[in-house]
Enzyme design. Structure first.
Site, PDB file in Angstrom:
ATOM      1  N   ASN A   9     -33.506  26.349  25.440  1.00  0.00           N
ATOM      2  CA  ASN A   9     -32.938  26.384  24.277  1.00  0.00           C
ATOM      3  C   ASN A   9     -31.537  27.248  23.977  1.00  0.00           C
ATOM      4  O   ASN A   9     -31.879  28.590  24.009  1.00  0.00           O
ATOM      5  CB  ASN A   9     -33.741  26.751  23.212  1.00  0.00           C
ATOM      6  CG  ASN A   9     -33.335  26.995  21.898  1.00  0.00           C
ATOM      7  OD1 ASN A   9     -32.253  26.359  21.537  1.00  0.00           O
ATOM      8  ND2 ASN A   9     -34.206  27.461  20.832  1.00  0.00           N
ATOM      9  N   LYS A  11     -29.496  27.867  21.899  1.00  0.00           N
ATOM     10  CA  LYS A  11     -29.117  28.325  20.564  1.00  0.00           C
ATOM     11  C   LYS A  11     -27.570  28.383  20.078  1.00  0.00           C
ATOM     12  O   LYS A  11     -27.037  27.366  20.838  1.00  0.00           O
ATOM     13  CB  LYS A  11     -29.731  29.647  20.278  1.00  0.00           C
ATOM     14  CG  LYS A  11     -31.301  29.893  20.726  1.00  0.00           C
ATOM     15  CD  LYS A  11     -32.158  31.054  20.311  1.00  0.00           C
ATOM     16  CE  LYS A  11     -33.418  30.804  20.657  1.00  0.00           C
ATOM     17  NZ  LYS A  11     -34.202  32.007  20.254  1.00  0.00           N
ATOM     18  N   GLU A  97     -36.330  29.677  13.750  1.00  0.00           N
ATOM     19  CA  GLU A  97     -35.235  30.275  13.197  1.00  0.00           C
ATOM     20  C   GLU A  97     -34.687  29.459  12.197  1.00  0.00           C
ATOM     21  O   GLU A  97     -34.117  29.688  11.321  1.00  0.00           O
ATOM     22  CB  GLU A  97     -34.039  30.423  14.208  1.00  0.00           C
ATOM     23  CG  GLU A  97     -34.355  31.589  15.213  1.00  0.00           C
ATOM     24  CD  GLU A  97     -34.094  31.392  16.658  1.00  0.00           C
ATOM     25  OE1 GLU A  97     -33.065  30.808  17.128  1.00  0.00           O
ATOM     26  OE2 GLU A  97     -34.434  32.476  17.565  1.00  0.00           O
ATOM     27  N   GLU A 167     -44.617  29.060  19.519  1.00  0.00           N
ATOM     28  CA  GLU A 167     -43.726  29.974  19.770  1.00  0.00           C
ATOM     29  C   GLU A 167     -43.956  31.015  19.001  1.00  0.00           C
ATOM     30  O   GLU A 167     -43.660  30.743  17.537  1.00  0.00           O
ATOM     31  CB  GLU A 167     -42.280  29.713  19.429  1.00  0.00           C
ATOM     32  CG  GLU A 167     -41.966  28.656  20.564  1.00  0.00           C
ATOM     33  CD  GLU A 167     -40.365  28.653  20.715  1.00  0.00           C
ATOM     34  OE1 GLU A 167     -39.739  28.815  21.803  1.00  0.00           O
ATOM     35  OE2 GLU A 167     -39.566  28.401  19.729  1.00  0.00           O
ATOM     36  N   GLY A 173     -37.221  36.340  21.391  1.00  0.00           N
ATOM     37  CA  GLY A 173     -36.004  37.129  21.433  1.00  0.00           C
ATOM     38  C   GLY A 173     -36.198  38.528  21.113  1.00  0.00           C
ATOM     39  O   GLY A 173     -35.380  39.346  21.144  1.00  0.00           O
ATOM     40  N   SER A 212     -39.893  34.943  24.788  1.00  0.00           N
ATOM     41  CA  SER A 212     -39.512  35.874  25.749  1.00  0.00           C
ATOM     42  C   SER A 212     -40.234  35.504  27.177  1.00  0.00           C
ATOM     43  O   SER A 212     -40.577  36.296  28.141  1.00  0.00           O
ATOM     44  CB  SER A 212     -39.918  37.239  25.514  1.00  0.00           C
ATOM     45  OG  SER A 212     -39.360  37.698  24.187  1.00  0.00           O
ATOM     46  N   GLY A 233     -35.340  30.547  25.608  1.00  0.00           N
ATOM     47  CA  GLY A 233     -34.203  30.895  25.193  1.00  0.00           C
ATOM     48  C   GLY A 233     -33.130  31.790  26.005  1.00  0.00           C
ATOM     49  O   GLY A 233     -32.520  31.091  26.723  1.00  0.00           O
ATOM     50  N   GLY A 234     -33.377  32.941  25.618  1.00  0.00           N
ATOM     51  CA  GLY A 234     -32.321  34.022  26.414  1.00  0.00           C
ATOM     52  C   GLY A 234     -32.211  33.737  27.640  1.00  0.00           C
ATOM     53  O   GLY A 234     -31.193  33.669  28.210  1.00  0.00           O
TER      54      GLY A 234
HETATM   55  P1  PGA Z   1     -36.547  33.554  23.684  1.00  0.00           P
HETATM   56  O1  PGA Z   1     -36.472  32.308  22.787  1.00  0.00           O
HETATM   57  O2  PGA Z   1     -37.068  32.854  25.105  1.00  0.00           O
HETATM   58  O3  PGA Z   1     -35.134  34.102  23.717  1.00  0.00           O
HETATM   59  O4  PGA Z   1     -37.568  34.533  23.245  1.00  0.00           O
HETATM   60  C1  PGA Z   1     -37.111  31.314  22.861  1.00  0.00           C
HETATM   61  C2  PGA Z   1     -37.237  30.332  21.528  1.00  0.00           C
HETATM   62  O5  PGA Z   1     -36.330  30.667  20.543  1.00  0.00           O
HETATM   63  O6  PGA Z   1     -37.170  28.892  21.975  1.00  0.00           O
END
Ligand code: PGA
Length: 249
Positions: A9, A11, A97, A167, A173, A212, A233-234
């Site tokens: 993802n 974002k 989000e 999640e 994040g 994360s 995500g990240g």
């Molecule tokens: P993250 O995000 O891996 O940066 O924690 C996961 C997500 O929001 O799908």
């Protein structure tokens, strides 16, 4: 047997200049990854470019959101039929989000889920609790409410062609990953809740963990019996890290 899925993802990140080398290095490393299915979810505007770069590869493309409407006077929206037009297979709905920054509620999330399925996209339904909800012992209640909104609108059979992502909001994040045991407990709860209505669908649906996930914690999370991959995500913006996570699934 459930085939693991790892979905990146992105974002609100990336540019034409950065996504080209990112996709290139992911493609170069992907041959070594046999087991898991892999998808990337860029911002809408980059979907056609990413789809073109991935043409003929085993990597699927997903969107990060979708309109609950198919067409009409809905300024700023992008619909499921439009996503289909560009070969999109998955679409995230109800990401935390969207729920917490943009105020999207369970009912709207369920309608987005329904819109995705009408156009034969696979929704990735995100569920998860806030930190204070966990601390008050309400994790299961919150996740059940989020699931039930979709089941009420679409019926349990909708989960035949859908993916769930657990999640925990406090893990997204933040660098604070859920422990493998915490993740497994909620994943098992989700599967049991679906099984109460249809055992076969519950057995087959993939439940991803997100929050994360990194190269160094992925394999422990993914080895839990009810964790069928991850929503990343990240770490999905760094090709080496993302490939290592895909390899762990
Ligand atoms: P993250 O995000 O891996 O940066 O924690 C996961 C997500 O929001 O799908």
């Amino acid at each position: 047997m459930r085939r693991a899925l790892v979905a990146g993802n992105w974002k609100l990140n990336g540019s034409l200049a950065t996504i080209q080398p990112l996709i290139k290095t992911i493609l170069a490393g992907i041959e070594r990854i046999q087991q898991a299915e892999i998808a990337v979810c860029p911002p809408y505007i980059y979907l056609p470019a990413v789809q073109a770069m991935l043409m003929g590869s085993p990597i699927a493309v997903g969107a990060q959101d979708v309109s609950d409407q198919d067409s009409g006077a809905f300024t700023g929206e992008v619909s499921a039929p439009m996503l289909r037009d560009f070969g999109v297979r998955y679409c995230i709905v109800g990401h935390s989000e969207r729920r917490h920054i943009y105020g999207e509620n369970d009912a709207l999330t369920a309608r987005k889920f329904a819109a995705a399925r009408r156009s034969e996209l696979w929704p990735i339904l995100c569920v998860g609790e806030l930190l204070e909800e966990r601390e008050q012992g309400n994790t299961e209640q919150v996740v059940a409410r989020q699931l039930d909104a979709v089941i009420h609108l679409e019926g349990i059979s909708a989960f035949r062609d859908a993916v769930i992502a657990y999640e925990p909001v406090w893990a997204i994040g933040t660098g604070k990953t859920a422990t493998p045991e915490q993740a497994q407990a909620v994943h098992a709860f989700i599967r049991q809740r679906l099984a109460a209505q249809d055992k076969r669908i519950a057995e087959n649906v993939r439940i991803l963990y997100g929050g994360s996930v990194k190269a160094d914690n992925a394999s422990k999370l993914f080895s839990q019996p009810d964790v069928d991959g991850g929503l990343i995500g990240g770490a999905s913006l760094k090709s080496g890290e993302f490939l290592a996570i895909c390899g762990a699934a």
